[in-house]
Design an enzyme around this catalytic site. Structure first.
Site, PDB file in Angstrom:
ATOM      1  CG  ASN A 196       7.606 -33.554  -8.936  1.00 50.89           C
ATOM      2  OD1 ASN A 196       8.502 -33.779  -8.143  1.00 50.89           O
ATOM      3  ND2 ASN A 196       6.735 -32.547  -8.855  1.00 50.89           N
ATOM      4  CE  LYS A 205       4.119 -33.251  -6.553  1.00 57.43           C
ATOM      5  NZ  LYS A 205       2.902 -32.647  -6.292  1.00 57.43           N
ATOM      6  CG  HIS A 263       5.618 -28.250  -8.880  1.00 56.04           C
ATOM      7  ND1 HIS A 263       4.632 -28.111  -7.745  1.00 56.04           N
ATOM      8  CD2 HIS A 263       5.328 -29.486  -9.514  1.00 56.04           C
ATOM      9  CE1 HIS A 263       4.025 -29.021  -7.920  1.00 56.04           C
ATOM     10  NE2 HIS A 263       4.261 -29.845  -8.848  1.00 56.04           N
ATOM     11  CD  GLU A 268       3.752 -29.744  -4.887  1.00 59.25           C
ATOM     12  OE1 GLU A 268       4.669 -30.084  -4.792  1.00 59.25           O
ATOM     13  OE2 GLU A 268       2.529 -30.188  -5.076  1.00 59.25           O
ATOM     14  CD  GLU A 293       2.374 -30.426 -12.216  1.00 58.80           C
ATOM     15  OE1 GLU A 293       2.275 -31.555 -12.306  1.00 58.80           O
ATOM     16  OE2 GLU A 293       2.791 -29.772 -11.392  1.00 58.80           O
ATOM     17  N   GLY A 302      -2.475 -33.812  -6.263  1.00 58.78           N
ATOM     18  CA  GLY A 302      -2.396 -34.438  -5.031  1.00 58.78           C
ATOM     19  C   GLY A 302      -3.969 -34.640  -4.299  1.00 58.78           C
ATOM     20  CB  SER A 352      -5.198 -36.447  -9.501  1.00 61.09           C
ATOM     21  OG  SER A 352      -4.997 -35.680  -8.474  1.00 61.09           O
TER      22      SER A 352
HETATM   23  P1  13P Z   1       0.018 -35.815  -8.134  1.00 60.06           P
HETATM   24  O1  13P Z   1       0.267 -36.563  -9.415  1.00 60.06           O
HETATM   25  O2  13P Z   1       0.242 -36.275  -7.064  1.00 60.06           O
HETATM   26  O3  13P Z   1      -1.343 -34.833  -8.298  1.00 60.06           O
HETATM   27  O4  13P Z   1       1.180 -34.505  -8.422  1.00 60.06           O
HETATM   28  C1  13P Z   1       1.140 -33.902  -9.667  1.00 60.06           C
HETATM   29  C2  13P Z   1       2.238 -33.016  -9.781  1.00 60.06           C
HETATM   30  O5  13P Z   1       2.341 -32.012  -9.008  1.00 60.06           O
HETATM   31  C3  13P Z   1       3.373 -33.274 -10.663  1.00 60.06           C
HETATM   32  O6  13P Z   1       4.320 -32.226 -10.456  1.00 60.06           O
END
Ligand code: 13P
Length: 256
Positions: free
Chosen positions: A10, A12, A93, A95, A169, A175, A214
């Site tokens: 992803n 983002k 997601h 976010e 997640e 992150g 992560s």
């Molecule tokens: P990270 O791998 O950067 O922690 O992000 C995970 C994520 O949100 C994937 O959708």
């Protein structure tokens, strides 16, 4: 083939046209691991371009609208994603739940729209740190599963075909470099699997539950070997071939 591990990057809100070189390298590298399903979800402006650049990996969107078309400035429909050759879409997601106030009901409607357009769907769920610290993690995730997963005939068909996946997640692991403990991941995936079985019956066995948060080349092998973990949704470590391909390799049985 439904049991092939699913490794999804992803991107983002990252990447420019220069990043298409990384997508090409990921696509070439993925050809060495035929027992792994690899996919990338770039930002919308890169999706069509990336689709043209790759031959092996899947390509998906990071969100879609509930409607197929209409007066929704700035939004993109699942039908549009399908039209430019996307294979799947990520919905719900954390976010988007945070930045855009997306509710379980909205996420469910998006997932339904995506299935109508013939896309595979990855529905994201996960608790915050405060929810985990107060012992509510499983209840929160169960409620998200109940509210966010589609439950119509198309969803049951998609589940059976392995086109409906869940990504667990934990918000605090995204992150942050703070990966969830394998035991906690196993427990949550088992709880999610039970919830899916209650809704989808035997088809639940075809649904992949991915871990995200992560994931990197160092921790992927341990996470992917854990019972109930059928793949990974990777953010930061999916942006370059050097970071992403070791995760794909970790998912492979090594037989290519
Ligand atoms: P990270 O791998 O950067 O922690 O992000 C995970 C994520 O949100 C994937 O959708």
């Amino acid at each position: 083939m439904a049991h092939r591990p699913y490794i999804v990057g992803n991107w983002k809100m990252n990447g420019s046209r220069a990043a298409l070189a990384e997508a090409r390298a990921i696509d070439r590298g993925a050809q060495r691991y035929k027992d792994v399903s690899v996919a990338l979800a770039p930002p919308f402006p890169l999706l069509g371009l990336l689709r043209e650049e790759v031959t092996t990996i899947g390509v998906g969107g990071q969100d879609c609208h509930t409607a197929a078309k209409g007066a929704h400035t700035g939004d993109v429909s699942a039908a549009m994603l399908a039209d430019i050759g996307a294979d799947f879409v990520i919905v719900g997601h954390s976010e988007r739940r945070r930045d855009h106030g997306e509710t379980d009901a909205l996420v469910q409607a998006k997932a339904q729209a995506a299935l109508v357009s013939g896309l595979g769907v990855i529905v994201c769920v996960g608790e915050t740190l405060a929810e985990r610290d107060t012992g509510q993690a499983e209840a929160v995730v169960a409620a998200q599963i109940d509210g966010s997963l589609p439950d119509d005939a198309a969803a049951h068909d998609a589940a059976l075909l392995g086109r409906l996946s869940v990504a667990y997640e934990p918000v605090w692991a995204i992150g942050t470099g703070r990966v969830a403990a394998v035991d906690d991941v196993v427990a949550m995936h088992a709880a999610i699997g039970a919830r899916l079985a209650a809704r989808f019956g035997d088809a639940a066995a075809k649904m992949r539950i991915l871990y995200g948060g992560s994931v990197n080349g160092d921790n992927a092998a341990a996470l992917l070997a854990a019972p109930g973990v059928r793949g990974a949704l990777v953010g930061g470590a999916s942006l370059t071939a050097d970071a992403f391909l070791p995760i794909v390799a970790a998912a492979s049985s090594g037989e290519g």
